[in-house]
Design a protein around this motif. Structure first.
Motif, mmCIF file in Angstrom:
data_model
loop_
_atom_site.group_PDB
_atom_site.id
_atom_site.type_symbol
_atom_site.label_atom_id
_atom_site.label_comp_id
_atom_site.label_asym_id
_atom_site.label_seq_id
_atom_site.Cartn_x
_atom_site.Cartn_y
_atom_site.Cartn_z
ATOM 1 N N HIS A 14 -84.458 77.666 -97.416
ATOM 2 C CA HIS A 14 -85.824 77.950 -98.035
ATOM 3 C C HIS A 14 -85.762 79.286 -98.220
ATOM 4 O O HIS A 14 -85.294 80.488 -97.394
ATOM 5 C CB HIS A 14 -86.981 77.713 -96.758
ATOM 6 C CG HIS A 14 -88.273 77.946 -97.263
ATOM 7 N ND1 HIS A 14 -88.746 79.034 -97.463
ATOM 8 C CD2 HIS A 14 -89.281 76.913 -97.785
ATOM 9 C CE1 HIS A 14 -90.015 78.905 -98.186
ATOM 10 N NE2 HIS A 14 -90.428 77.542 -98.201
ATOM 11 N N SER A 15 -86.530 79.829 -99.396
ATOM 12 C CA SER A 15 -86.255 81.185 -99.616
ATOM 13 C C SER A 15 -86.816 82.237 -98.712
ATOM 14 O O SER A 15 -86.133 83.353 -98.619
ATOM 15 C CB SER A 15 -87.011 81.484 -101.111
ATOM 16 O OG SER A 15 -88.434 80.974 -100.824
ATOM 17 N N ALA A 16 -87.616 82.013 -98.056
ATOM 18 C CA ALA A 16 -88.263 82.930 -97.168
ATOM 19 C C ALA A 16 -87.371 83.117 -95.960
ATOM 20 O O ALA A 16 -87.100 84.248 -95.325
ATOM 21 C CB ALA A 16 -89.827 82.320 -96.439
ATOM 22 N N ARG A 17 -86.713 82.108 -95.587
ATOM 23 C CA ARG A 17 -85.746 82.116 -94.358
ATOM 24 C C ARG A 17 -84.412 82.777 -95.041
ATOM 25 O O ARG A 17 -83.937 83.575 -94.161
ATOM 26 C CB ARG A 17 -85.528 80.668 -93.693
ATOM 27 C CG ARG A 17 -86.867 80.051 -93.230
ATOM 28 C CD ARG A 17 -86.361 78.975 -92.162
ATOM 29 N NE ARG A 17 -85.581 77.937 -92.902
ATOM 30 C CZ ARG A 17 -86.011 76.660 -93.332
ATOM 31 N NH1 ARG A 17 -86.975 76.286 -93.369
ATOM 32 N NH2 ARG A 17 -84.960 75.875 -93.612
ATOM 33 N N VAL A 18 -84.131 82.463 -96.236
ATOM 34 C CA VAL A 18 -82.766 83.129 -96.716
ATOM 35 C C VAL A 18 -83.030 84.659 -96.865
ATOM 36 O O VAL A 18 -82.191 85.425 -96.294
ATOM 37 C CB VAL A 18 -82.521 82.537 -98.149
ATOM 38 C CG1 VAL A 18 -81.232 83.369 -98.655
ATOM 39 C CG2 VAL A 18 -82.087 80.964 -97.835
ATOM 40 N N TYR A 19 -84.326 84.955 -97.010
ATOM 41 C CA TYR A 19 -84.606 86.557 -97.221
ATOM 42 C C TYR A 19 -84.505 87.021 -95.976
ATOM 43 O O TYR A 19 -84.134 88.065 -95.554
ATOM 44 C CB TYR A 19 -86.016 86.502 -97.766
ATOM 45 C CG TYR A 19 -86.650 87.854 -98.274
ATOM 46 C CD1 TYR A 19 -86.098 88.456 -99.264
ATOM 47 C CD2 TYR A 19 -87.584 88.520 -97.178
ATOM 48 C CE1 TYR A 19 -86.649 89.633 -99.408
ATOM 49 C CE2 TYR A 19 -88.064 89.645 -97.861
ATOM 50 C CZ TYR A 19 -87.889 90.280 -98.804
ATOM 51 O OH TYR A 19 -88.160 91.628 -98.958
ATOM 52 N N ASP A 20 -85.178 86.263 -94.833
ATOM 53 C CA ASP A 20 -85.208 86.933 -93.447
ATOM 54 C C ASP A 20 -83.522 86.838 -93.086
ATOM 55 O O ASP A 20 -83.396 88.060 -92.349
ATOM 56 C CB ASP A 20 -85.680 85.810 -92.504
ATOM 57 C CG ASP A 20 -85.911 86.172 -91.237
ATOM 58 O OD1 ASP A 20 -86.499 86.942 -90.732
ATOM 59 O OD2 ASP A 20 -85.055 85.440 -90.448
ATOM 60 N N TYR A 21 -82.845 86.186 -93.186
ATOM 61 C CA TYR A 21 -81.426 86.222 -92.777
ATOM 62 C C TYR A 21 -80.554 87.275 -93.459
ATOM 63 O O TYR A 21 -80.022 88.039 -92.756
ATOM 64 C CB TYR A 21 -80.661 84.525 -93.271
ATOM 65 C CG TYR A 21 -79.161 85.014 -93.105
ATOM 66 C CD1 TYR A 21 -78.566 85.293 -91.702
ATOM 67 C CD2 TYR A 21 -78.244 84.926 -94.215
ATOM 68 C CE1 TYR A 21 -77.128 85.463 -91.805
ATOM 69 C CE2 TYR A 21 -77.176 84.999 -94.003
ATOM 70 C CZ TYR A 21 -76.402 85.396 -92.932
ATOM 71 O OH TYR A 21 -75.069 85.471 -92.700
ATOM 72 N N ILE A 22 -80.875 87.459 -94.787
ATOM 73 C CA ILE A 22 -80.029 88.592 -95.349
ATOM 74 C C ILE A 22 -80.486 89.800 -95.154
ATOM 75 O O ILE A 22 -79.813 91.016 -95.052
ATOM 76 C CB ILE A 22 -80.201 88.233 -96.912
ATOM 77 C CG1 ILE A 22 -79.343 87.015 -97.250
ATOM 78 C CG2 ILE A 22 -79.779 89.678 -97.939
ATOM 79 C CD1 ILE A 22 -79.584 86.958 -98.840
ATOM 80 N N LEU A 23 -81.947 89.756 -94.557
ATOM 81 C CA LEU A 23 -82.585 91.258 -94.173
ATOM 82 C C LEU A 23 -82.146 91.485 -92.493
ATOM 83 O O LEU A 23 -82.637 92.455 -92.116
ATOM 84 C CB LEU A 23 -83.923 91.186 -94.455
ATOM 85 C CG LEU A 23 -84.196 91.590 -95.884
ATOM 86 C CD1 LEU A 23 -85.468 91.436 -96.120
ATOM 87 C CD2 LEU A 23 -83.467 92.686 -96.522
ATOM 88 N N GLY A 24 -81.551 90.636 -91.889
ATOM 89 C CA GLY A 24 -81.032 90.658 -90.595
ATOM 90 C C GLY A 24 -82.185 90.121 -89.617
ATOM 91 O O GLY A 24 -82.092 90.680 -88.516
ATOM 92 N N GLY A 25 -83.210 89.320 -90.243
ATOM 93 C CA GLY A 25 -84.160 88.777 -89.112
ATOM 94 C C GLY A 25 -83.533 87.607 -88.336
ATOM 95 O O GLY A 25 -82.302 87.236 -88.234
#
Length: 266
Positions: A14-25
């Motif tokens: 999911h785009s929100a979770r991919v974004y979170d992962y790449i930003l270190g979330g």
């Protein structure tokens, strides 16, 4: 009421979770890690690009609060809470600011409490609604309670338009702006392949493979989203160049695939 976590699909990225992962979330799953790693192999600058997109949101929010006196905001496609969130940024300047967050992602809803930790003088609310149905937003109790349409509103559409395909895209922005009064502002970022076409094109293909189709737009197309509005200088420009801070001067143009701008509704 059904627990929002029960609606989360952990088998597809999911785009929100991919974004979170790449930003270190921390709010993602193995499938999101796999997708994010694949995207970063295609374009190693992707984390820089994503960070600069979020920093644009911070600067635009501060600009509207400090320079234009905006005290109420509508944040569309909020994404996962990542401090500082918009209300934290603008309430540092005007503690009484009101912020309405909107998203229809169950994982965002599951973590929305982090978006509701307002300064005592101000207020925040979260609306679980689809941005492609603007009336469900503007008719929501949260919108009506927190936003006074006799006063200007800062409409934030950050990092989401590349997931909205034409011909619905411009009409959607128009419908979101329509109920807002004169003197309101639109702050928006728009994905582009103008500066690293091969690498960003491969990232877009990976999103497509992950069932997250996206649209990249050239500068002329990005500019057209602001037709009828009064652009704030420097206009539609790569996000790291819009009112940059000192530590952004070394960011490479080829590492950024997002235009950003702020414009006033006459």
């Amino acid at each position: 009421m059904r627990n929002p976590k029960d609606r989360i699909n952990t088998k597809t990225a999911h785009s929100a979770r991919v974004y979170d992962y790449i930003l270190g979330g921390k709010d993602h799953y193995p499938v999101d890690v796999e997708a994010g790693d694949a995207m970063c192999r295609h374009w190693p600058a992707l984390p820089v690009h994503m960070r600069e997109n979020r920093r644009f949101m911070h600067r635009a929010g501060r600009f509207l609060a400090r320079e234009r006196g905006i005290e109420q905001f509508l944040d569309i496609g909020t994404g996962l809470p990542t401090s500082p969130n918009l209300h934290e940024v603008v309430q540092e300047i005007t503690p009484a600011s009101h912020v309405v967050y909107v998203d229809n992602d169950p994982i965002v809803l599951a973590h929305a409490r982090a978006l509701l930790n307002s300064a005592p003088e101000g207020a925040t609310a979260y609306v679980d609604a689809d941005m492609q149905d603007p009336e469900s937003i503007t008719q929501s109790p949260q919108f009506r309670a927190l936003l006074d349409l006799d006063e200007p509103v800062g409409l934030m559409i950050i990092g989401i338009m590349h997931f909205i395909r034409p011909p619905a895209d411009r009409e959607l922005v128009r419908r979101l702006l329509e109920p807002l009064p004169s003197g309101s502002y639109l702050a928006m970022t728009i994905g582009t392949g103008d500066f690293a076409p091969e690498e960003v094109g491969r990232v877009a293909e990976e999103y497509e493979r992950q069932n997250m189709p996206m649209v990249l737009r050239d500068h002329a197309t990005a500019l057209s989203f602001f037709d009828g509005l009064e652009l704030v200088d420097p206009g539609v420009i790569q996000v790291h160049k819009w009112w940059p801070e000192a530590d952004q001067l070394g960011v490479l143009d080829s590492d950024i695939a997002m235009y950003g701008a702020v414009a006033r509704k006459p």
